[in-house]
Design a protein around this motif. Structure first.
Motif, mmCIF file in Angstrom:
data_model
loop_
_atom_site.group_PDB
_atom_site.id
_atom_site.type_symbol
_atom_site.label_atom_id
_atom_site.label_comp_id
_atom_site.label_asym_id
_atom_site.label_seq_id
_atom_site.Cartn_x
_atom_site.Cartn_y
_atom_site.Cartn_z
ATOM 1 N N THR A 199 0.857 -1.182 0.000
ATOM 2 C CA THR A 199 0.000 0.000 0.000
ATOM 3 C C THR A 199 0.890 1.229 0.000
ATOM 4 O O THR A 199 1.749 1.372 0.868
ATOM 5 C CB THR A 199 -0.915 0.033 1.249
ATOM 6 O OG1 THR A 199 -1.684 -1.176 1.277
ATOM 7 C CG2 THR A 199 -1.849 1.227 1.217
ATOM 8 N N ASN A 200 0.714 2.090 -0.989
ATOM 9 C CA ASN A 200 1.500 3.320 -1.073
ATOM 10 C C ASN A 200 0.547 4.507 -1.084
ATOM 11 O O ASN A 200 -0.231 4.682 -2.008
ATOM 12 C CB ASN A 200 2.378 3.331 -2.315
ATOM 13 C CG ASN A 200 3.354 4.491 -2.317
ATOM 14 O OD1 ASN A 200 3.545 5.159 -1.306
ATOM 15 N ND2 ASN A 200 3.971 4.741 -3.454
ATOM 16 N N ARG A 201 0.615 5.297 -0.012
ATOM 17 C CA ARG A 201 -0.170 6.524 0.065
ATOM 18 C C ARG A 201 0.705 7.649 -0.447
ATOM 19 O O ARG A 201 1.806 7.866 0.061
ATOM 20 C CB ARG A 201 -0.607 6.774 1.504
ATOM 21 C CG ARG A 201 -1.626 5.755 1.976
ATOM 22 C CD ARG A 201 -1.904 5.896 3.475
ATOM 23 N NE ARG A 201 -2.825 4.878 3.916
ATOM 24 C CZ ARG A 201 -2.489 3.615 4.194
ATOM 25 N NH1 ARG A 201 -1.257 3.222 4.060
ATOM 26 N NH2 ARG A 201 -3.384 2.747 4.597
ATOM 27 N N GLN A 202 0.204 8.361 -1.469
ATOM 28 C CA GLN A 202 0.976 9.419 -2.101
ATOM 29 C C GLN A 202 0.273 10.766 -1.969
ATOM 30 O O GLN A 202 -0.956 10.817 -1.933
ATOM 31 C CB GLN A 202 1.169 9.140 -3.594
ATOM 32 C CG GLN A 202 1.982 7.927 -3.901
ATOM 33 C CD GLN A 202 2.188 7.747 -5.393
ATOM 34 O OE1 GLN A 202 1.324 8.050 -6.201
ATOM 35 N NE2 GLN A 202 3.360 7.252 -5.765
ATOM 36 N N ARG A 203 1.092 11.819 -1.943
ATOM 37 C CA ARG A 203 0.557 13.177 -2.017
ATOM 38 C C ARG A 203 1.304 13.873 -3.146
ATOM 39 O O ARG A 203 2.522 14.020 -3.100
ATOM 40 C CB ARG A 203 0.735 13.927 -0.705
ATOM 41 C CG ARG A 203 0.066 15.291 -0.730
ATOM 42 C CD ARG A 203 -0.016 15.989 0.618
ATOM 43 N NE ARG A 203 1.256 16.040 1.319
ATOM 44 C CZ ARG A 203 1.507 15.422 2.473
ATOM 45 N NH1 ARG A 203 0.585 14.701 3.058
ATOM 46 N NH2 ARG A 203 2.689 15.524 3.059
ATOM 47 N N ASN A 218 -4.208 13.611 -2.569
ATOM 48 C CA ASN A 218 -3.839 12.315 -1.987
ATOM 49 C C ASN A 218 -4.330 11.185 -2.874
ATOM 50 O O ASN A 218 -5.422 11.263 -3.445
ATOM 51 C CB ASN A 218 -4.436 12.163 -0.589
ATOM 52 C CG ASN A 218 -3.827 13.149 0.381
ATOM 53 O OD1 ASN A 218 -2.642 13.449 0.311
ATOM 54 N ND2 ASN A 218 -4.626 13.665 1.291
ATOM 55 N N ASP A 219 -3.534 10.142 -2.973
ATOM 56 C CA ASP A 219 -3.883 8.975 -3.766
ATOM 57 C C ASP A 219 -3.333 7.745 -3.048
ATOM 58 O O ASP A 219 -2.330 7.830 -2.338
ATOM 59 C CB ASP A 219 -3.262 9.090 -5.161
ATOM 60 C CG ASP A 219 -3.789 8.052 -6.134
ATOM 61 O OD1 ASP A 219 -4.881 7.483 -5.880
ATOM 62 O OD2 ASP A 219 -3.120 7.795 -7.150
ATOM 63 N N THR A 220 -3.989 6.607 -3.217
ATOM 64 C CA THR A 220 -3.520 5.358 -2.630
ATOM 65 C C THR A 220 -3.421 4.312 -3.732
ATOM 66 O O THR A 220 -4.366 4.111 -4.499
ATOM 67 C CB THR A 220 -4.476 4.863 -1.526
ATOM 68 O OG1 THR A 220 -4.544 5.869 -0.509
ATOM 69 C CG2 THR A 220 -3.983 3.568 -0.913
ATOM 70 N N GLU A 278 -2.633 0.272 -4.326
ATOM 71 C CA GLU A 278 -2.577 -0.994 -3.600
ATOM 72 C C GLU A 278 -2.313 -2.141 -4.567
ATOM 73 O O GLU A 278 -2.864 -2.165 -5.661
ATOM 74 C CB GLU A 278 -3.884 -1.241 -2.850
ATOM 75 C CG GLU A 278 -4.154 -0.212 -1.773
ATOM 76 C CD GLU A 278 -5.456 -0.454 -1.038
ATOM 77 O OE1 GLU A 278 -5.416 -0.442 0.196
ATOM 78 O OE2 GLU A 278 -6.486 -0.659 -1.704
ATOM 79 N N ASN A 285 5.576 9.928 -0.369
ATOM 80 C CA ASN A 285 5.133 8.535 -0.339
ATOM 81 C C ASN A 285 5.223 7.969 1.069
ATOM 82 O O ASN A 285 6.198 8.214 1.779
ATOM 83 C CB ASN A 285 6.038 7.676 -1.236
ATOM 84 C CG ASN A 285 5.987 8.094 -2.671
ATOM 85 O OD1 ASN A 285 5.164 7.625 -3.442
ATOM 86 N ND2 ASN A 285 6.883 9.000 -3.056
ATOM 87 N N ASP A 286 4.227 7.184 1.447
ATOM 88 C CA ASP A 286 4.240 6.421 2.692
ATOM 89 C C ASP A 286 3.824 5.000 2.316
ATOM 90 O O ASP A 286 2.641 4.723 2.119
ATOM 91 C CB ASP A 286 3.286 7.031 3.718
ATOM 92 C CG ASP A 286 3.391 6.382 5.089
ATOM 93 O OD1 ASP A 286 3.956 5.276 5.200
ATOM 94 O OD2 ASP A 286 2.880 6.982 6.055
#
Length: 130
Positions: free
Chosen positions: A6-10, A15-17, A19, A123-124
């Motif tokens: 899972t990569n949460r992006q800004r 924001n976008d995810t 998976e 990125n997270d």
């Protein structure tokens, strides 16, 4: 083993995810943990290898786009992303690496910023294996 990424992006305040889930394998050798899996998209199959040691992480991806991404909190790294329409230079600035992997699975978390052709992407990413 089940692998979930899972990569949460800004990007530009949005924001976008992203998976991905896949079946793959994990093994430990010489103090490094290897995660290997393949994913399939409309663009074809991608092969992914993640290598985590005590302080760095390397992600090797081949398929529709190819790259070797190196995450190291002590320095900014550079790589070339190879795409069908051309190559793009990317820099990675790693903020955090949390490695809770062992031979049975676990979790790897990467918090980083990419600089890609003038665009800054926060990125997270979490990789769960089990």
């Amino acid at each position: 083993m089940d692998i979930s990424v899972t990569n949460r992006q800004r990007i530009d305040g949005r924001n976008d995810t992203i998976e991905e889930t896949a079946q793959g394998s994990l093994y430990v050798k010489n103090g490094k943990t290897y995660i290997i899996y393949k994913t399939e998209t409309e663009n074809g199959i991608s092969s992914n290898t993640i290598i985590a040691d005590g302080r760095t992480v390397t992600v090797k991806r081949s398929g529709f786009h190819s790259a070797v991404l190196r995450f190291d909190r002590t320095r900014r790294t550079q790589t070339v992303c190879r795409m069908p329409y051309g190559n793009m230079m990317m820099e990675i600035e790693t903020e955090k690496i949390v490695n809770a992997l062992n031979e049975n699975g676990g979790k790897l978390r990467l918090v980083y910023t990419t600089h890609l052709q003038g665009q800054i992407i926060y990125n997270d990413m979490s990789i769960v294996v089990g």
